[in-house]
Design a protein around this motif. Structure first.
Motif, PDB file in Angstrom:
ATOM      1  N   HIS A  42      -0.682   8.554 -12.227  1.00  0.00           N
ATOM      2  CA  HIS A  42      -1.961   8.382 -12.923  1.00  0.00           C
ATOM      3  C   HIS A  42      -1.820   8.709 -14.410  1.00  0.00           C
ATOM      4  CE1 HIS A  42      -2.541  12.720 -13.278  1.00  0.00           C
ATOM      5  NE2 HIS A  42      -2.191  12.821 -11.996  1.00  0.00           N
ATOM      6  N   VAL A  91      -3.935  -3.119  -4.528  1.00  0.00           N
ATOM      7  CA  VAL A  91      -3.908  -1.914  -5.357  1.00  0.00           C
ATOM      8  C   VAL A  91      -4.312  -0.735  -4.477  1.00  0.00           C
ATOM      9  CG1 VAL A  91      -4.761  -0.751  -7.425  1.00  0.00           C
ATOM     10  CG2 VAL A  91      -4.567  -3.253  -7.390  1.00  0.00           C
ATOM     11  N   THR A  93      -4.323   3.596  -4.050  1.00  0.00           N
ATOM     12  CA  THR A  93      -4.311   4.804  -4.873  1.00  0.00           C
ATOM     13  C   THR A  93      -4.408   6.052  -4.003  1.00  0.00           C
ATOM     14  OG1 THR A  93      -6.708   5.124  -5.149  1.00  0.00           O
ATOM     15  CG2 THR A  93      -5.631   3.527  -6.624  1.00  0.00           C
ATOM     16  N   GLY A 103      -6.317   3.289 -11.230  1.00  0.00           N
ATOM     17  CA  GLY A 103      -6.122   2.016 -10.541  1.00  0.00           C
ATOM     18  C   GLY A 103      -7.177   0.990 -10.892  1.00  0.00           C
ATOM     19  N   SER A 107      -6.319  -2.466 -12.982  1.00  0.00           N
ATOM     20  CA  SER A 107      -6.412  -3.746 -12.281  1.00  0.00           C
ATOM     21  C   SER A 107      -7.704  -4.509 -12.524  1.00  0.00           C
ATOM     22  CB  SER A 107      -6.272  -3.511 -10.771  1.00  0.00           C
ATOM     23  OG  SER A 107      -7.379  -2.749 -10.282  1.00  0.00           O
ATOM     24  N   VAL A 111     -10.208  -0.519  -5.623  1.00  0.00           N
ATOM     25  CA  VAL A 111      -8.900  -0.147  -5.090  1.00  0.00           C
ATOM     26  C   VAL A 111      -9.070   0.404  -3.678  1.00  0.00           C
ATOM     27  CG1 VAL A 111      -8.092   0.403  -7.416  1.00  0.00           C
ATOM     28  CG2 VAL A 111      -9.034   2.225  -5.971  1.00  0.00           C
ATOM     29  N   VAL A 159      -0.867   3.911  -7.105  1.00  0.00           N
ATOM     30  CA  VAL A 159      -1.152   4.944  -8.118  1.00  0.00           C
ATOM     31  C   VAL A 159      -1.195   6.287  -7.416  1.00  0.00           C
ATOM     32  CG1 VAL A 159      -2.673   5.733  -9.954  1.00  0.00           C
ATOM     33  CG2 VAL A 159      -2.522   3.286  -9.438  1.00  0.00           C
TER      34      VAL A 159
END
Length: 209
Positions: A42, A91, A93, A103, A107, A111, A159
């Motif tokens: 992160h 995605v 996280t 995230g 993106s 997420v 992430v």
């Protein structure tokens, strides 16, 4: 050691450093084809905040959050990825908000938070400062995500946190910076292959920002 030998070693190391740096734009360009997994730590957080009850997921005020610098960093990486036409697929996280927010900003979409990416140090300051890569269960869970198949023509984004990255990839990964990505090439017949690391500034340089 003679002065001549010392100079030769310095020149050799400088050449190796330039070679590694020169490979980064090529690596970023290759992401346009898809088929990679990007494991991000992160982005920057607010050090004045503490993880009081980090796993009380319905109370974000009890977690350390991204700083304004961290949010801007994530937005800039996301803008560079978009400008470079790099396709992002799934995605995933950590369940901590600093990873979820990273995230989303990277993106531009919602997420999917996962336990497997959630801080394996239990938000311990000593664990974050001295990752030992000793949590085998957490490391295995993250490696399974890295080795999973990637949607055709896209790149998967994960992430997570410094300790999870170290648990998965060993103590040499303990120097991972906030916002840095480890890149793996998906392999349909075996584990994904490590191909490089991309720092936040590398994305911006490749996008001409």
């Amino acid at each position: 050691m003679s002065m001549l030998l010392r100079l030769a070693i310095i020149v050799l190391l400088a050449g190796l450093s330039r070679g590694a740096a020169a490979d980064t734009p090529e690596l970023i360009s290759s992401l346009k084809q898809g088929g990679y997994v990007l494991v991000f730590r992160h982005t920057a957080t607010d050090d004045s905040q503490k993880d009081v009850y980090p796993f009380r997921f319905d109370d974000m005020s009890a977690q350390r959050q991204l700083s304004d610098k961290g949010r801007d960093m994530a937005r800039q990486i996301g803008a560079a990825v978009k400008a470079l036409a790099i396709p992002i697929g799934e995605v995933y996280t950590s369940r901590l908000n600093r990873a979820i927010e990273t995230g989303r900003l990277l993106s531009g979409r919602e997420v999917r938070p996962l336990d497997a990416l959630t801080d394996s140090s239990n938000a311990s300051a000593s664990g974050m400062a001295n990752p030992a890569g000793a949590n085998a269960k957490a490391g295995q869970a993250m490696r399974q995500l890295v080795d999973a198949s990637v949607q055709a023509g896209t790149n998967t984004v994960l992430v997570t946190h410094k300790t999870n990255i170290t648990d998965a990839f060993g103590k040499d990964a303990g120097d991972v910076q906030e916002g840095e990505a480890f890149v793996y090439k998906a392999n349909s017949t075996g584990p994904a292959t490590f191909v490089g690391r991309i720092k936040p500034a590398d994305w911006l340089a490749s996008a001409g920002r």
